[in-house]
Design a protein around this motif. Sequence first.
Motif, PDB file in Angstrom:
ATOM      1  N   SER A 186       0.859  -1.194   0.000  1.00  0.00           N
ATOM      2  CA  SER A 186       0.000   0.000   0.000  1.00  0.00           C
ATOM      3  C   SER A 186       0.891   1.238   0.000  1.00  0.00           C
ATOM      4  O   SER A 186       1.495   1.598   1.018  1.00  0.00           O
ATOM      5  N   ARG A 187       0.973   1.877  -1.136  1.00  0.00           N
ATOM      6  CA  ARG A 187       1.825   3.059  -1.287  1.00  0.00           C
ATOM      7  C   ARG A 187       0.955   4.265  -1.644  1.00  0.00           C
ATOM      8  O   ARG A 187       0.223   4.240  -2.626  1.00  0.00           O
ATOM      9  N   LYS A 188       1.046   5.306  -0.817  1.00  0.00           N
ATOM     10  CA  LYS A 188       0.243   6.509  -1.019  1.00  0.00           C
ATOM     11  C   LYS A 188       1.060   7.729  -0.614  1.00  0.00           C
ATOM     12  O   LYS A 188       2.065   7.621   0.090  1.00  0.00           O
ATOM     13  N   THR A 189       0.602   8.882  -1.056  1.00  0.00           N
ATOM     14  CA  THR A 189       1.113  10.125  -0.482  1.00  0.00           C
ATOM     15  C   THR A 189       0.652  10.161   0.965  1.00  0.00           C
ATOM     16  O   THR A 189      -0.524   9.925   1.259  1.00  0.00           O
ATOM     17  N   ARG A 190       1.559  10.431   1.890  1.00  0.00           N
ATOM     18  CA  ARG A 190       1.195  10.382   3.311  1.00  0.00           C
ATOM     19  C   ARG A 190       1.753  11.603   4.045  1.00  0.00           C
ATOM     20  O   ARG A 190       2.800  12.148   3.679  1.00  0.00           O
ATOM     21  N   ASP A 191       1.032  12.010   5.086  1.00  0.00           N
ATOM     22  CA  ASP A 191       1.560  13.039   5.966  1.00  0.00           C
ATOM     23  C   ASP A 191       1.384  12.617   7.412  1.00  0.00           C
ATOM     24  O   ASP A 191       0.490  11.838   7.751  1.00  0.00           O
ATOM     25  N   GLY A 192       2.272  13.115   8.259  1.00  0.00           N
ATOM     26  CA  GLY A 192       2.231  12.744   9.664  1.00  0.00           C
ATOM     27  C   GLY A 192       2.971  13.765  10.510  1.00  0.00           C
ATOM     28  O   GLY A 192       3.526  14.750   9.999  1.00  0.00           O
ATOM     29  N   VAL A 193       2.983  13.503  11.826  1.00  0.00           N
ATOM     30  CA  VAL A 193       3.639  14.414  12.761  1.00  0.00           C
ATOM     31  C   VAL A 193       4.305  13.595  13.856  1.00  0.00           C
ATOM     32  O   VAL A 193       3.773  12.595  14.320  1.00  0.00           O
ATOM     33  N   GLY A 194       5.492  14.023  14.225  1.00  0.00           N
ATOM     34  CA  GLY A 194       6.202  13.418  15.342  1.00  0.00           C
ATOM     35  C   GLY A 194       6.749  14.508  16.240  1.00  0.00           C
ATOM     36  O   GLY A 194       6.718  15.695  15.896  1.00  0.00           O
ATOM     37  N   VAL A 195       7.253  14.109  17.408  1.00  0.00           N
ATOM     38  CA  VAL A 195       7.850  15.073  18.335  1.00  0.00           C
ATOM     39  C   VAL A 195       9.208  14.536  18.784  1.00  0.00           C
ATOM     40  O   VAL A 195       9.309  13.388  19.209  1.00  0.00           O
ATOM     41  N   ARG A 196      10.224  15.369  18.662  1.00  0.00           N
ATOM     42  CA  ARG A 196      11.574  14.987  19.080  1.00  0.00           C
ATOM     43  C   ARG A 196      11.739  15.155  20.590  1.00  0.00           C
ATOM     44  O   ARG A 196      10.904  15.779  21.261  1.00  0.00           O
ATOM     45  N   LYS A 197      12.842  14.635  21.106  1.00  0.00           N
ATOM     46  CA  LYS A 197      13.119  14.739  22.543  1.00  0.00           C
ATOM     47  C   LYS A 197      13.268  16.185  22.999  1.00  0.00           C
ATOM     48  O   LYS A 197      13.005  16.501  24.166  1.00  0.00           O
ATOM     49  N   ASP A 198      13.694  17.064  22.074  1.00  0.00           N
ATOM     50  CA  ASP A 198      13.840  18.474  22.457  1.00  0.00           C
ATOM     51  C   ASP A 198      12.533  19.249  22.376  1.00  0.00           C
ATOM     52  O   ASP A 198      12.510  20.465  22.560  1.00  0.00           O
ATOM     53  N   GLY A 199      11.423  18.552  22.105  1.00  0.00           N
ATOM     54  CA  GLY A 199      10.112  19.191  22.089  1.00  0.00           C
ATOM     55  C   GLY A 199       9.698  19.763  20.758  1.00  0.00           C
ATOM     56  O   GLY A 199       8.584  20.298  20.632  1.00  0.00           O
ATOM     57  N   VAL A 200      10.544  19.671  19.746  1.00  0.00           N
ATOM     58  CA  VAL A 200      10.203  20.193  18.427  1.00  0.00           C
ATOM     59  C   VAL A 200       9.234  19.254  17.725  1.00  0.00           C
ATOM     60  O   VAL A 200       9.459  18.040  17.665  1.00  0.00           O
ATOM     61  N   ALA A 201       8.129  19.813  17.233  1.00  0.00           N
ATOM     62  CA  ALA A 201       7.159  19.032  16.456  1.00  0.00           C
ATOM     63  C   ALA A 201       7.640  18.988  15.009  1.00  0.00           C
ATOM     64  O   ALA A 201       8.031  20.012  14.446  1.00  0.00           O
ATOM     65  N   VAL A 202       7.617  17.798  14.423  1.00  0.00           N
ATOM     66  CA  VAL A 202       8.105  17.609  13.061  1.00  0.00           C
ATOM     67  C   VAL A 202       6.968  17.105  12.182  1.00  0.00           C
ATOM     68  O   VAL A 202       6.435  16.016  12.408  1.00  0.00           O
ATOM     69  N   PHE A 203       6.587  17.912  11.202  1.00  0.00           N
ATOM     70  CA  PHE A 203       5.569  17.534  10.236  1.00  0.00           C
ATOM     71  C   PHE A 203       6.270  17.090   8.955  1.00  0.00           C
ATOM     72  O   PHE A 203       7.249  17.704   8.530  1.00  0.00           O
ATOM     73  N   ALA A 204       5.767  16.034   8.338  1.00  0.00           N
ATOM     74  CA  ALA A 204       6.365  15.565   7.086  1.00  0.00           C
ATOM     75  C   ALA A 204       5.261  15.126   6.137  1.00  0.00           C
ATOM     76  O   ALA A 204       4.249  14.547   6.553  1.00  0.00           O
TER      77      ALA A 204
END
Length: 263
Positions: A186-204
């Motif tokens: 299953s391959r699609k365009t995807r988006d998500g969000v994570g949070v690093r240990k330093d508190g920075v939210a990372v959207f991809a």
Amino acid sequence: MDFLTLLNAAPLLLGLVKAALPQALASTMAFSQWFVSLPPCRGFAFEATSYLVCEVDPKLYSIELFWKDPAGKPFQSLHNLDAAQRAAGRTMLFAVNAGMYHPDLRPVGLYVERGREMAGVKTGSGSGNFSLQPNGIFYISGGKAAVQATRDFVRNRPSTNYATQSGPMLVVDGQLHPKFQSDGTSRKTRDGVGVRKDGVAVFAISNGTVNFHAFARLFRDALGCDNALFLDGTISSLFAPGIGRNDDYWNLGPMIGVFRKRR
């Protein structure tokens, strides 16, 4: 040039400087406005896929959730949300869709906006990606960003200013979701969000199609996020006019908007 000649030329030089000053100031102001409207986003390559990654430090940026306008009508598109913010005198640096929703654009799971819970948390079983357990919740609490598996969020039940539930989790405490397969088809365009240990939210968001396993590895192995949440696929959208990214999907449900904090 002798002193007398220089003295006679002084008014002319002063006039030239005065004439050029407004244009210089205007150019400086235009550059400043352009600079402050740039989102904290960059192109990012991981394995065989290119992504756009936006790293957001909550100390410098405000991360907010949006669903309906003041009249109670869903914004429906990132462009509509941007227009509403500009009308209110705000510059939205970028926006992404914020999770899954029903055909009438209601959030499928927990949704909190400005401290008000507008849709309750969903813990039961079901079909589709949302219910591929564990699913999770991205939230803002006390000016800090976090991603937690729903079971942990419900157990701790932190006070939240903003929250959106989606699924599945991509990374849980440093481990990839147990149901992902490296050779998943299953391959699609995807988006998500994570949070690093330093508190920075990372959207991809992926620029091409990608399976869940590769998308989860992006967050864990390349972006340093011990916890990350899938937001959506296929209609994954990112609106960042400062860098020329203007995805225009309509009939979106909840959305995330990011703004620079005023100092």
